[in-house]
Design an enzyme around this catalytic site. Sequence first.
Site, PDB file in Angstrom:
ATOM      1  N   SER A   1       0.814  -1.204   0.000  1.00 24.64           N
ATOM      2  CA  SER A   1       0.000   0.000   0.000  1.00 24.64           C
ATOM      3  C   SER A   1       0.852   1.259   0.000  1.00 24.64           C
ATOM      4  CB  SER A   1      -0.904   0.008   1.235  1.00 24.64           C
ATOM      5  OG  SER A   1      -1.589   1.236   1.375  1.00 24.64           O
TER       6      SER A   1
ATOM      7  N   LYS B   1      -8.260  -0.336  -9.293  1.00 25.17           N
ATOM      8  CA  LYS B   1      -8.985  -0.994  -8.202  1.00 25.17           C
ATOM      9  C   LYS B   1     -10.104  -0.098  -7.694  1.00 25.17           C
ATOM     10  CE  LYS B   1      -8.326  -3.048  -3.612  1.00 25.17           C
ATOM     11  NZ  LYS B   1      -9.033  -2.080  -2.761  1.00 25.17           N
TER      12      LYS B   1
ATOM     13  N   HIS C   1     -13.958  -1.993  -1.736  1.00 25.26           N
ATOM     14  CA  HIS C   1     -13.017  -1.673  -0.656  1.00 25.26           C
ATOM     15  C   HIS C   1     -13.374  -2.437   0.616  1.00 25.26           C
ATOM     16  CE1 HIS C   1      -9.698   1.344  -0.432  1.00 25.26           C
ATOM     17  NE2 HIS C   1      -9.724   0.996   0.844  1.00 25.26           N
TER      18      HIS C   1
ATOM     19  N   THR D   1      -5.882   2.917  -6.933  1.00 21.32           N
ATOM     20  CA  THR D   1      -7.163   2.776  -6.240  1.00 21.32           C
ATOM     21  C   THR D   1      -7.992   4.030  -6.481  1.00 21.32           C
ATOM     22  OG1 THR D   1      -6.269   1.302  -4.559  1.00 21.32           O
ATOM     23  CG2 THR D   1      -8.268   2.493  -4.000  1.00 21.32           C
TER      24      THR D   1
ATOM     25  N   TYR E   1      -2.228   5.583  -4.304  1.00 17.01           N
ATOM     26  CA  TYR E   1      -3.204   6.649  -4.118  1.00 17.01           C
ATOM     27  C   TYR E   1      -2.596   7.930  -4.674  1.00 17.01           C
ATOM     28  CZ  TYR E   1      -6.009   4.033  -0.643  1.00 17.01           C
ATOM     29  OH  TYR E   1      -6.819   3.119   0.003  1.00 17.01           O
TER      30      TYR E   1
ATOM     31  N   ILE F   1     -13.557 -12.397  -0.006  1.00 23.08           N
ATOM     32  CA  ILE F   1     -13.041 -13.740  -0.263  1.00 23.08           C
ATOM     33  C   ILE F   1     -12.586 -14.365   1.060  1.00 23.08           C
ATOM     34  CG2 ILE F   1     -11.240 -15.090  -1.413  1.00 23.08           C
ATOM     35  CD1 ILE F   1     -13.322 -14.013  -3.334  1.00 23.08           C
TER      36      ILE F   1
ATOM     37  N   ASP G   1     -12.178  -8.527  -5.594  1.00 22.97           N
ATOM     38  CA  ASP G   1     -11.748  -8.185  -4.242  1.00 22.97           C
ATOM     39  C   ASP G   1     -13.002  -7.964  -3.405  1.00 22.97           C
ATOM     40  OD1 ASP G   1      -9.803  -6.996  -2.215  1.00 22.97           O
ATOM     41  OD2 ASP G   1     -11.121  -5.285  -2.565  1.00 22.97           O
TER      42      ASP G   1
END
Length: 366
Positions: free
Chosen positions: A115, A238, A262, A163, A137, A296, A293
């Site tokens: 990240s 994403k 998210h 993202t 980001y 899961i 995503d």
Amino acid sequence: MGHGDEVTVDRAHCLADLERAAASALPAEVWDFVAGGSGAETTLDANRRALDRVFLVPRVLRDVSRCTTAATLLGRPVPVPVATAPVAYQRLVHPDGETAAARAAKAAGVPFTASTLSSVPIEEITAIGGTVWFQFYRLRDAERSLRLVRRAEDAGCEAIMLTVDVPWMGRRLRDVRNRFTLPDHVRAANIEAGPTAHQRHADASSVAVHTGEILSSATTWSSLAALREQTRLPLLLKGVLSAEDARRAAEAGVDAVVVSNHGGRQLDGALPSVDALPEVAAAVGDGCEVLLDSGIRSGTDVLRALALGASGVLVGRPLIWGLAAAGEAGARRVLDLLSDELRDALGLSGCDGVEAAKRLRTFVPA
């Protein structure tokens, strides 16, 4: 339960076992930060219910004696169609943080997504030697943003994951009520940031305040086009739930879209990711890969995603459960369980591999 060797992982037979271990290991406000969603947590809960509504139609009289979970992600071979999802501030749950999680991903042979808000510098993560993707980001300062992309490239990251569902952080009420604040030893190691995330606020999460100060809320299709020009690395987008957005992203040259809400942490009431997946997959066709995503929790969920059109999945919270419960060994156990469970689900559904799974029929009751 504590960290490290105090927790054995060989008795964890499913991801829920590690979830319980993590809940016991972590302080209550840290557990809320990990487990919570935004608003009334409607979407957080719906992600799980939506996956459980997807039933698989198994085939019989198929030779599955050589059943394999091998696949490709972004054109690279992987032993299982799984990558870790980007999760910020992993040193909150274990002293080794992203370092331990990245080692686990390397050992499992799957990509680790670091990240922007990692609590370990990107260079230390890539030095471990596995496949690392960088979740990006856009910052308010365009020059700082570009430097961050260049830094990820120079460190050896193999893909950039932009993202796009966080113009600002969703209102996560557990954190607001806890007046959640990062401890001094946990920092955003990849960016120069002020002290806001470590200052307690009267009626807010300091993490949300800090994020609002540094992230751009003006990321647009023009921003995506500029990023596509600025990097030659594979580019993932994403936070896509709309088929129209997915189609436009493929036309803009992204290599993969990640269907994601998210983990229920942004717009509460957003569509469960798995419900958006079939339309997104149909919209992009062969234009780019599609990853799922949010929610899961098992190898069966991975099979569901494959059958509905995904090339693979991202796994976030379960990796953090394993990390919190037992460090690197716990994180590795999560990935091993997913691999074992997927192979089991493939064989029992009459599929000898991932490609056969993509032809499996599904049924969702009305």
